[in-house]
Design an enzyme around this catalytic site. Structure first.
Site, PDB file in Angstrom:
ATOM      1  N   LYS A  38       0.834  -1.189   0.000  1.00 20.49           N
ATOM      2  CA  LYS A  38       0.000   0.000   0.000  1.00 20.49           C
ATOM      3  C   LYS A  38       0.875   1.247   0.000  1.00 20.49           C
ATOM      4  O   LYS A  38       1.840   1.351   0.764  1.00 20.49           O
ATOM      5  CB  LYS A  38      -0.915  -0.005   1.234  1.00 20.49           C
ATOM      6  CG  LYS A  38      -2.060   0.994   1.199  1.00 20.49           C
ATOM      7  CD  LYS A  38      -3.000   0.753   2.379  1.00 20.49           C
ATOM      8  CE  LYS A  38      -4.203   1.685   2.355  1.00 20.49           C
ATOM      9  NZ  LYS A  38      -5.124   1.424   3.487  1.00 20.49           N
ATOM     10  N   SER A  68     -35.107   2.831  30.932  1.00 16.71           N
ATOM     11  CA  SER A  68     -35.736   3.901  31.711  1.00 16.71           C
ATOM     12  C   SER A  68     -37.071   4.363  31.139  1.00 16.71           C
ATOM     13  O   SER A  68     -37.809   5.091  31.801  1.00 16.71           O
ATOM     14  CB  SER A  68     -34.802   5.105  31.782  1.00 16.71           C
ATOM     15  OG  SER A  68     -34.690   5.719  30.501  1.00 16.71           O
TER      16      SER A  68
END
Length: 751
Positions: free
Chosen positions: A128, A371
Site C-alpha cells: 500500500k 428507563s
C-alpha cells in the site's frame, strides 16, 4: 462475480474475453486465523463455482484489519505466511487469480500488502502506498508506505513458503500484471480517495481491471461518498472496478459495512449487502470489456494523455483470463444503488455489530437498564432488530446463524428460534430501576416496549437501597443531603442524583452476572449502555453510572438521529410504543417531581441537542477552536442571536466540554457512527485535562464581540448616509469559499 465477454473485431483478433471475477464481503475477526481462513476458502469456492477468473479479497483479510499493535508482533506476520502457504499448496488458486490481504515485512519494514496469486504461485506483492492515518485509522503506527512509486524489486520469500511452492522471489512494489488478454492492477482502500489516485495513471497505462481491497467502516451517510469514488474512477476514463470489503465487528468499536460492488464505466452492475449477519458474501456480474476499450477510444483527451503517460512497471503473466461469448450468461445491466436511510442504518448497523459481539464474546445474553426514555428505548429497539434479523436468517437457511442462536439461547436438541420475541425472552433482560423521582409514564413506557420487543422485563424499586446509602452517609458525617427543590445546595443536588445513577450501574452488573444463574442458565449477560454522542460531548452523564457498561450501540449517534430512528422503528420494527417515547421530553428523572418543577435534560445541559450537534461538528470535523467556532456561528446564528449571545454560548460549551472531558477516558466502548464523536483513546486524540476558562481564547472572543458591536454602530451610521458597510470587517476575515456540514456554510481565513 464478474464476467467478461469477447473483444470486438480488430481489437485483439482471436482473443476471447475475460472470464468472471468476484468481489466479496467477509466477516473477518482480528487474530482469529482459523475463522478467517475458513471464510477465505469458502469465498474462493463460491467464486470457482460461478466460473470466476478473479477472486478479490479484503484488506488484511488473513489477519483481520483491526489487529492494531498485534501487527508489531512477529507472530502475526508469521501466521499470515503460514495461512498463505496453506492456500497455495492446495488447489485453491488453480485456474483463478486470487488477491489476498496480509502484512509483510521487507528489510525490517512492515507493509500492508495485497498478495496476488494464481496456479499455486505468487505473481506479485503490491504494498500500500497511501496509508489511512486519520479518524479511526492509525496505519502509520504499524506500517510503512511504499514510496518507490515507479519501482518493483525482487522480494525473497520466507524459506518455508519458498520450499513449499518452489518459488524463491516475487516482484514487490507498484505496478500491474499484463496477462495474455487483459491488464489487471490493485488499488488498496485509501488510495482510491487520495488526491492523485493510482487508478488514473494505471488507466493511461492500459489497465482495464482494477481490484480494490478495503477495510472501510460504517458511518452514517458515508456510503454515498464511497460509491461516488468507484463511479468517478471509471466514468471518464473507463475501466472495470471491483471492490471487496470487510463486513462485521472485527474486534473493536467499528462495524465494517461490506457493500462489495462491481462498477463498469461508471455504472454499478453488482452490489452486495451493507448490513448482514452472513460471514461470506460473493457478488457476481457479467461484463463485456469491449465497452472499456470503446469508451477510451472515443475520448480524445484520454488518447492524448495516454500518449504522454508516465510508464508504470509491469510484469507479464503467461495466462489468459478470457473466455468466449456465452449466450446463457447475459451481460449484467446497470442497477440502482441501494442506499439505506439513516434511520435504517441506525437499526441494522448496531444490530449486526451487537450480534457479532454477542456470539464472539461467549456471552449468553444482553442486559439493558431501560428507563422508558428515548436513548434506552433506542437500544432496546436495536436489540429487538437484532433478534428479528437472526430469526429471518434462520428462516432463509443460514446454518451458521442458526448454530450461534441455538448456543446463545441454550435451546434443547432439535429446538431453534422461530420467533423474534421468544428469542429475545431468552437472551435479553430489561430492567426498570425506579425511584420516587420517576414518573408513572416512564415506567409504563418501559413496560410496554419490553412487551413489544419480547425481553424478560424486571420492574424494581431501588428507594430502599438509596435510603440505606444516605443513612450510612448521615451516620458517617451527621449530614443528610437535600435536593435543590427542597432547599439543598448545588453540591447536595448533584450528589443525590449521582447516588441514584451509580447504584443503577452496580445493580445492572449484579443482575447481568446472577440472573442467568437464577434461571438455571450458564454464562453471563453483557450490560448495554445508552449514552448518546451529544451527552458524551457535553459530559452530561455521571461517571460510572449507567453510561458505564460493557458496550454501547448508540454512543456515537446524535440525539436528533435517534429521535428519527424511534419514529422509523415504531413503524418498520413494529414497536408502536416508540411513538410515545419519541414525543416525551428528555429527562433523567433524578430529581423530585414537583407541581412547579420537572427536571429536563436540555435545561440541565444548558443548550439544545441541535446546538450540541453543531458544536460537535465544528469542533471535530471542521477542527474549530473557540475563536473560529465563534466566527462560524456568528454567520450561522447571526440572524437570531447577537455576537455577544453567540460568544456566551460558545464559551459555555467549551467550559463544560473541558470540565467533563475526563469522562471520555472511561466511556463505554461505543459503536462508531458519527464523525464528531468525542470518544477517547481510539478516535478523538485530545487531552482530558484543560484550563476550563480558556483565558486567551475567550479573551479573543470578547475582543471580537466588542469590535463587531462597534462595527454595527458604524454600519448603522453608514446606512443612514446611504453608504455600504463591509461585512468582512465584522469578523476580521474574508469569506473565500463554502462547505456544508449540518448547516455550517462558511470558512474563514484571517487577514
Amino acid at each position: 462475480m464478474l464476467g467478461f465477454f469477447p473483444w470486438g473485431p480488430g481489437r485483439r483478433p482471436l482473443m476471447p474475453c475475460p472470464r468472471a471475477g468476484s468481489a466479496c464481503n467477509l466477516n473477518q475477526w482480528a487474530m482469529d486465523f482459523e475463522c478467517n481462513m475458513k471464510n477465505i476458502k469458502e469465498s474462493i469456492c463460491r467464486a470457482k463455482d460461478a466460473g470466476a477468473a478473479i477472486r478479490l479479497g479484503l484488506e488484511l483479510e488473513i489477519t483481520g484489519y483491526g489487529c492494531e499493535d498485534h501487527f508489531l508482533e512477529l507472530d502475526t506476520i508469521t501466521h499470515a505466511w503460514e495461512c498463505l502457504k496453506e492456500i497455495l499448496i492446495g488447489d485453491w488458486t488453480d485456474g483463478i487469480l486470487c488477491s489476498f490481504g496480509m502484512p509483510i515485512i521487507r528489510e525490517s519494514k512492515r507493509y500492508n500488502c495485497q498478495v496476488i496469486c494464481m496456479n499455486r504461485k505468487i505473481m506479485m506483492i503490491r504494498p500500500k502506498m497511501w496509508l489511512a492515518n486519520d479518524g479511526n485509522y492509525r496505519e502509520l503506527r504499524w506500517f510503512t508506505a511504499w514510496k518507490q512509486k515507479h519501482q518493483m524489486v525482487d522480494f525473497q520469500l520466507p524459506t518455508a513458503i519458498a520450499d513449499a511452492i518452489s518459488q524463491y522471489t516475487v516482484p514487490f512494489g507498484y505496478g500491474f500484471i499484463q496477462f495474455l488478454d487483459t491488464v489487471v492492477a490493485a488499488e488498496i482502500c485509501e488510495e482510491l480517495f487520495s488526491p492523485v489516485p493510482p487508478h488514473a495513471e494505471l488507466a493511461l497505462n492500459g489497465v482495464e481491471v482494477f481490484m480494490n481491497s478495503s477495510g472501510s467502516h460504517h458511518q452514517l451517510r458515508k456510503l454515498d461518498l464511497r460509491m461516488r469514488g468507484f463511479i468517478g474512477a471509471t466514468l471518464n476514463r473507463g475501466g472495470l472496478y471491483m471492490y471487496s470489503n470487510h463486513q462485521g465487528c472485527d474486534g473493536g468499536r467499528l462495524y465494517y459495512d461490506g457493500c462489495c460492488c462491481i462498477v463498469v464505466n461508471g455504472d454499478v452492475v453488482a452490489q452486495g449487502s451493507q448490513f448482514s449477519l452472513k460471514d461470506v458474501e460473493v457478488v457476481v456480474a457479467q461484463v463485456d470489456l469491449d465497452v472499456v476499450a470503446s469508451l477510451r477510444g472515443s475520448l480524445s483527451s484520454f488518447q492524448e494523455q495516454a500518449g504522454s503517460k508516465t510508464s508504470v512497471p509491469s510484469i507479464r503473466a503467461p495466462y489468459k483470463l478470457c473466455r468466449s461469448f456465452h449466450l446463457e450468461e447475459p451481460i449484467s445491466r446497470p442497477i440502482k444503488i441501494r442506499y439505506h436511510e439513516p434511520e435504517e442504518e441506525i437499526g441494522f448497523g448496531p444490530a449486526c455489530w451487537l450480534w457479532d459481539y454477542l456470539r464472539r464474546s461467549v456471552a449468553s445474553g444482553l442486559l439493558l437498564p431501560l428507563s422508558g426514555g428515548a436513548d434506552s428505548s433506542c437500544v432496546a429497539a436495536i436489540v429487538g432488530c437484532m433478534c428479528q434479523l437472526v430469526v429471518k436468517e434462520i428462516y432463509k437457511g443460514d446454518e451458521r446463524v442458526k448454530a450461534d442462536a441455538i448456543r446463545i439461547g441454550q435451546y434443547l436438541d432439535g429446538e431453534f428460534p422461530t420467533d423474534s420475541k421468544e428469542f429475545a425472552k431468552r437472551i435479553f433482560y430489561t430492567v426498570y430501576m425506579g425511584t420516587e423521582n420517576n414518573s408513572v409514564a416512564s415506567r409504563s413506557r418501559a413496560k410496554v416496549l419490553a412487551e413489544e420487543v419480547g425481553s424478560w422485563h424486571l420492574d424494581v424499586c431501588i428507594d430502599d437501597i438509596i435510603s440505606s446509602v444516605l443513612t450510612w452517609f448521615q451516620a458517617l458525617t451527621g449530614k443528610f443531603p437535600r435536593f435543590k427543590v427542597d432547599g439543598g445546595s448545588n453540591a447536595e443536588n448533584l450528589g443525590l442524583q449521582n447516588i441514584q445513577a451509580r447504584l443503577r450501574m452496580v445493580l445492572a452488573f449484579m443482575l447481568a452476572s446472577l440472573m442467568p444463574w437464577v434461571h438455571k442458565r450458564s454464562g453471563f449477560y453483557l450490560v448495554l449502555s445508552s449514552t448518546n454522542v451529544d451527552e458524551a460531548l457535553r459530559g452530561n452523564l455521571t461517571k460510572h453510572d449507567c453510561s458505564s457498561a460493557d458496550i454501547n450501540p448508540i454512543g456515537s449517534i446524535s440525539k436528533i438521529d435517534l429521535r428519527a430512528f424511534l419514529r422509523w422503528a415504531a413503524i418498520h420494527l413494529g414497536y408502536s410504543s416508540l411513538t410515545e417515547v419519541e414525543v416525551a421530553p428528555p429527562t433523567a428523572e433524578l430529581e423530585p417531581i414537583r407541581s412547579n418543577y420537572t427536571q429536563r435534560d436540555e435545561t440541565d445541559i444548558g443548550m439544545t441537542y441541535e446546538e450540541l450537534s453543531v458544536y460537535g461538528r465544528l469542533r471535530k470535523i471542521f477542527r474549530c477552536g473557540p475563536v473560529s467556532m465563534f466566527k462560524n456561528l456568528c454567520f450561522e446564528w447571526g440572524s437570531r442571536l447577537t455576537p455577544s449571545e453567540v460568544g456566551e454560548k460558545v464559551k459555555f460549551f467549551f467550559k463544560h466540554y473541558s470540565i467533563n472531558r475526563h469522562k471520555m477516558t472511561v466511556l463505554t466502548p461505543s459503536y462508531h457512527a458519527e464523525s464528531y464523536s468525542p470518544e477517547d483513546n481510539r478516535f478523538d486524540m485530545r487531552q482530558f485535562l484543560y484550563n476550563s476558562t480558556w483565558p486567551f481564547q475567550f479573551r479573543k472572543i470578547d475582543e471580537l464581540v466588542k469590535k463587531m458591536n462597534g462595527n454595527k454602530m458604524l454600519l448603522a451610521e453608514s446606512d443612514d448616509k446611504d453608504k455600504p458597510g463591509l461585512v468582512s470587517d465584522h469578523v476580521g476575515g474574508m469569506i473565500i469559499g463554502s462547505g456544508n456540514c449540518n448547516g455550517i456554510q462558511h470558512k474563514f481565513f484571517p487577514k
